[in-house]
Design an enzyme around this catalytic site. Structure first.
Site, PDB file in Angstrom:
ATOM      1  N   SER B 150       0.860  -1.182   0.000  1.00  0.00           N
ATOM      2  CA  SER B 150       0.000   0.000   0.000  1.00  0.00           C
ATOM      3  C   SER B 150       0.889   1.221   0.000  1.00  0.00           C
ATOM      4  O   SER B 150       1.979   1.207   0.573  1.00  0.00           O
ATOM      5  CB  SER B 150      -0.961   0.059   1.182  1.00  0.00           C
ATOM      6  OG  SER B 150      -0.735  -0.974   2.063  1.00  0.00           O
ATOM      7  N   GLU B 233       2.331  -4.285  13.964  1.00  0.00           N
ATOM      8  CA  GLU B 233       1.193  -4.331  13.053  1.00  0.00           C
ATOM      9  C   GLU B 233      -0.006  -4.942  13.764  1.00  0.00           C
ATOM     10  O   GLU B 233      -1.125  -4.476  13.654  1.00  0.00           O
ATOM     11  CB  GLU B 233       1.540  -5.171  11.813  1.00  0.00           C
ATOM     12  CG  GLU B 233       0.395  -5.265  10.810  1.00  0.00           C
ATOM     13  CD  GLU B 233       0.744  -6.085   9.572  1.00  0.00           C
ATOM     14  OE1 GLU B 233       1.650  -6.946   9.667  1.00  0.00           O
ATOM     15  OE2 GLU B 233       0.115  -5.857   8.539  1.00  0.00           O
TER      16      GLU B 233
END
Lengths: 373, 396
Positions: B150, B233
């Site tokens: 991304s 994360e």
């Protein structure tokens, strides 16, 4: 929405759990529970005395001025988790929760019938159960199996859980609620051959049974029954949580120790993924059950929603974990000797108790404005 | 300084010196970083004050009340959530001084070059090579292909893991680099998804030159360094309190209430089942939040993403069915490049398709089940055939 519920366990609750677990480890081992189911006395009166009277757990919900401990549904939920883990054959949910909560919702004036009964329940001297089929959900139609003539009760109620252990029955009849002594003339309690060996049901037959009224009008009766049944449904979730937790813990232990194909069977992903899925469901059950306990304790306006939410989630999870536990134990799980069957029988019966998951989802539909077509 | 009152005073003084209404956004953010109010748990001089992380809430509340601009954390999540904690833990002083300030202000966007076409769940099998330049400069020359990146098309920097020694077992021959995305050898191509849009990119690395000063951690320590990134994360979820009907169930429940014409008994049963599961999942998240606040983090967090993925998929699937004939339609197949992804945004068809990724991205559900089974339940792992074999000899 009311204040955010406290979903954790307090230090006091942890201490209560550890004391009770100690008692149950000593006094309620699975082999003894299985052996007892084969006798004519499925309930364990010595264990009941130890936890109801000696530990004072039967009176947790009862205020101190009525002879109880003045604790809350949160502590009761912890007790039920432990009793579920141990599949303990004692009438705690039926007497110390449902019957107690029903009585507390009525007239508890000093010197009255309910106040006297509550004091005896709190002391662990007597056991009371609600004389309704165990499948009765909160909010249902009035029960029509018993009628009152000249102050005496006539009728028959089937599927009454723990009636065999009861000294007093709380009997709804013609819009009122009555207290009936099981030892009285005109009262017969007959064991049924029940699926659940540790919380068996019985048939109650009343043929001119002497009865003392506990409520004054149908509205008060309705309210008391709903309160008792709703608290029962919400707190049954904690018992189901404890049951599921035991099943998962034992299954993990077994599959770590059991070797086939030269390795522990628990190392196969096909099995460990199933246990991980069960763990997720147990984690969710804990949140739902704690939520119900806290909302019942704080008396918010979402009691019914929290109870139905907990029951609709935790009941099927308990069944699934017990079924998976049996399968993942392999052949030993299918034997009478291994206790997993006690848990399966309890879990399956509980999924019918106090309203099925589907019935509770229908109640939720009304409460959160998701109407049926 | 560890006290909430002092921190509140300090924030108010900062706001008085830099009134949000009259200070340009970039200037405000840089000044906030320099005042140590960016992330208070970071060290002084690096945007923080070295105080407990929980105190950030005090600063944020003051800034929000004053209408201060934020650094658009959703747009720069990879930098904030993954690159920054890794740089803080393993970076040199030069790296920290050069990189953290523009990272936090959003002046420099970060992306993550980890996954490869041949290394998804088995990330440690990655094949992108980094070899020392032959000119004796000490630089590294990187070749390979990365995927599911991304923000690569907006990024100034990337965190990158690459193989520096193929003769060692796979976990031991990896090193961690900070890659300049403006290097001419970096080619970014949009990767179109089943939704029609392209949130992600493929990144082709051809003779990309990285100075040795941009290596993070020791040569061959890349896997260990990457664990810090990946742990952060997974920690990122579950911070805030979610209201009832706050997630994917919101639009489906609203549709049910607004459109009696769509109701059937079968859909009603399934809706109620999912409503119950969504509400219970919300309570599980709330319980996890309470555990974190009380300083007793439990293992429950490991399961949150699993449940979230499954629930999103089931609810959005039901919503498409509930729509009846309208469920045959899709809002827009145009290739778009969203900067921020909202799983519950757009129309039902989009939500249905996008949620399919929830059980793949950030750890597949299958891998997460292994993690729960092995780390939470303590079940033994499958026998490993790849641990002590040189990477170059692995099947691929």
């Amino acid at each position: 929405m009311s204040a955010t519920p406290d979903l954790l366990y307090s230090d006091t609750e942890d201490e209560l759990r550890s004391a009770l677990r100690g008692l149950l480890t000593d006094r309620c081992d699975p082999a003894a529970v299985i052996a007892r189911t084969e006798t004519g006395e499925p309930h364990d009166p010595a264990l009941w005395k130890a936890l109801a009277a000696d530990m004072g757990l039967a009176g947790l919900l009862i205020p101190e001025d009525l002879g109880g401990q003045g604790a809350t549904h949160r502590e009761v939920a912890v007790v039920l988790e432990e009793l579920g883990r141990a599949i303990a054959p004692v009438p705690y949910l039926t007497s110390a929760v449902i019957a107690t909560e029903t009585l507390l919702a009525g007239d508890t004036t000093k010197g009255g019938v309910a106040a006297g009964l509550l004091a005896e329940l709190a002391a662990g001297r007597r056991v009371a159960v609600l004389a309704l089929p165990w499948t009765t959900a909160p909010g249902g139609a009035p029960y029509a199996g018993v009628e009152q003539r000249d102050g005496q009760l006539h009728g028959r109620v089937t599927g009454v859980a723990d009636a065999l252990a009861a000294d007093v029955l709380l009997v709804p009849a013609d819009g009122l609620l009555y207290a009936v002594e099981t030892a009285a003339e005109g009262v017969a309690v007959t064991a049924q051959t029940a699926l659940d060996l540790t919380r068996p049901t019985a048939v109650v037959e009343l043929t001119g049974a002497p009865a003392r009224p506990l409520t004054g009008d149908p509205a008060a009766t309705r309210l008391a029954l709903d309160k008792g049944l709703s608290a029962g449904a919400g707190l049954l979730a904690s018992e189901q949580l404890g049951l599921a937790d035991w099943c998962l813990t034992e299954t993990v232990r077994h599959t770590r120790e059991r070797n086939q194909f030269n390795r522990p069977v628990g190392s196969f992903q096909a099995l460990k993924h199933r246990m991980a899925e069960l763990w997720l469901e147990v984690v969710n059950s804990r949140a739902a059950a704690r939520n119900a306990a806290d909302v019942l304790a704080t008396g918010g306006d979402e009691r019914a929603l929290a109870a139905s939410l907990a029951q609709s989630y935790c009941a099927p999870v308990a069944v699934r974990v017990a079924e998976e536990a049996l399968q993942l134990h392999g052949g030993i799980g299918m034997t009478w000797e291994h206790p997993v069957h006690l848990y399966l029988k309890r879990a399956k019966s509980d999924s019918l108790a106090l309203g099925s998951a589907g019935r509770h989802r229908e109640l939720i539909a009304d409460l959160v404005d998701l109407p049926a077509p | 300084m560890t006290d909430a009152t002092e921190l509140r005073t300090r924030t108010r003084e900062f706001l008085a010196e830099h009134p949000p209404a009259s200070t340009p956004r970039e200037e405000f953010l840089r000044a906030r970083f320099d005042a140590g109010l960016a992330w208070v748990h970071y060290p002084q001089g690096l945007g923080g004050l070295g105080v407990p992380r929980a105190l950030q809430a005090v600063v944020d509340a003051e800034l929000e009340a004053a209408g201060a601009p934020d650094n658009d954390p959703r747009r720069i999540g990879i930098g904030l959530g993954m690159a920054a904690p890794t740089i803080l833990a393993f970076g040199t002083d030069e790296q920290k001084q050069r990189l953290l300030r523009p990272l936090w202000t959003g002046d420099e966007v970060w992306c993550q070059l980890f996954s490869e076409p041949g290394a998804g769940s088995d990330l440690a099998a990655l094949a992108t090579r980094a070899i020392p330049a032959s000119d004796g400069s000490g630089d590294w020359i990187v070749n390979g292909q990365k995927v599911w990146t991304s923000n690569a098309h907006n990024a100034r920097w990337a965190i990158l893991i690459a193989r520096t020694d193929p003769d060692l077992p796979k976990h031991r021959g990896i090193s961690y680099f900070l890659c300049d995305m403006t290097d001419p050898g970096v080619e970014v191509r949009p990767l179109r998804q089943i939704t029609g849009e392209a949130e992600f990119n493929e990144v082709f690395l051809t003779d990309v030159r990285i100075p040795d000063a941009m290596r993070l951690g020791g040569i061959g320590d890349g896997w260990k360094v990457a664990q810090t990134t990946l742990m952060n994360e997974r920690v990122a979820i579950g911070g805030s309190r979610i209201p009832r009907e706050g997630g994917m169930i919101a639009s489906t429940a609203a549709l049910w209430r607004e459109r009696p014409d769509l109701r059937t008994h079968d859909l009603h049963q399934r809706l109620l089942e999912l409503w119950v599961e969504a509400e219970v999942a919300r309570l599980t998240g709330e319980r996890l939040r309470q555990q974190l606040v009380a300083g007793q983090p439990g293992p429950e967090g490991s399961g949150m993403k699993l449940g979230f993925a499954r629930l999103n998929q089931r609810i959005s699937g039901l919503e498409v069915e509930l729509l009846g004939e309208e469920g045959l339609l899709y809002d827009d197949w145009t290739l778009r490049r969203p900067e921020i992804v909202d799983f519950t945004g757009r129309e039902a068809g989009y939500r249905y398709l996008r949620s399919k990724g929830n059980s793949i991205e950030g750890g597949t559900s299958e891998v997460l089940l292994n993690i729960v089974a092995e780390r939470v339940l303590g079940l033994p792992s499958e026998p490993r055939t790849d641990k002590d074999v040189a990477w170059k000899d692995l099947a691929r």
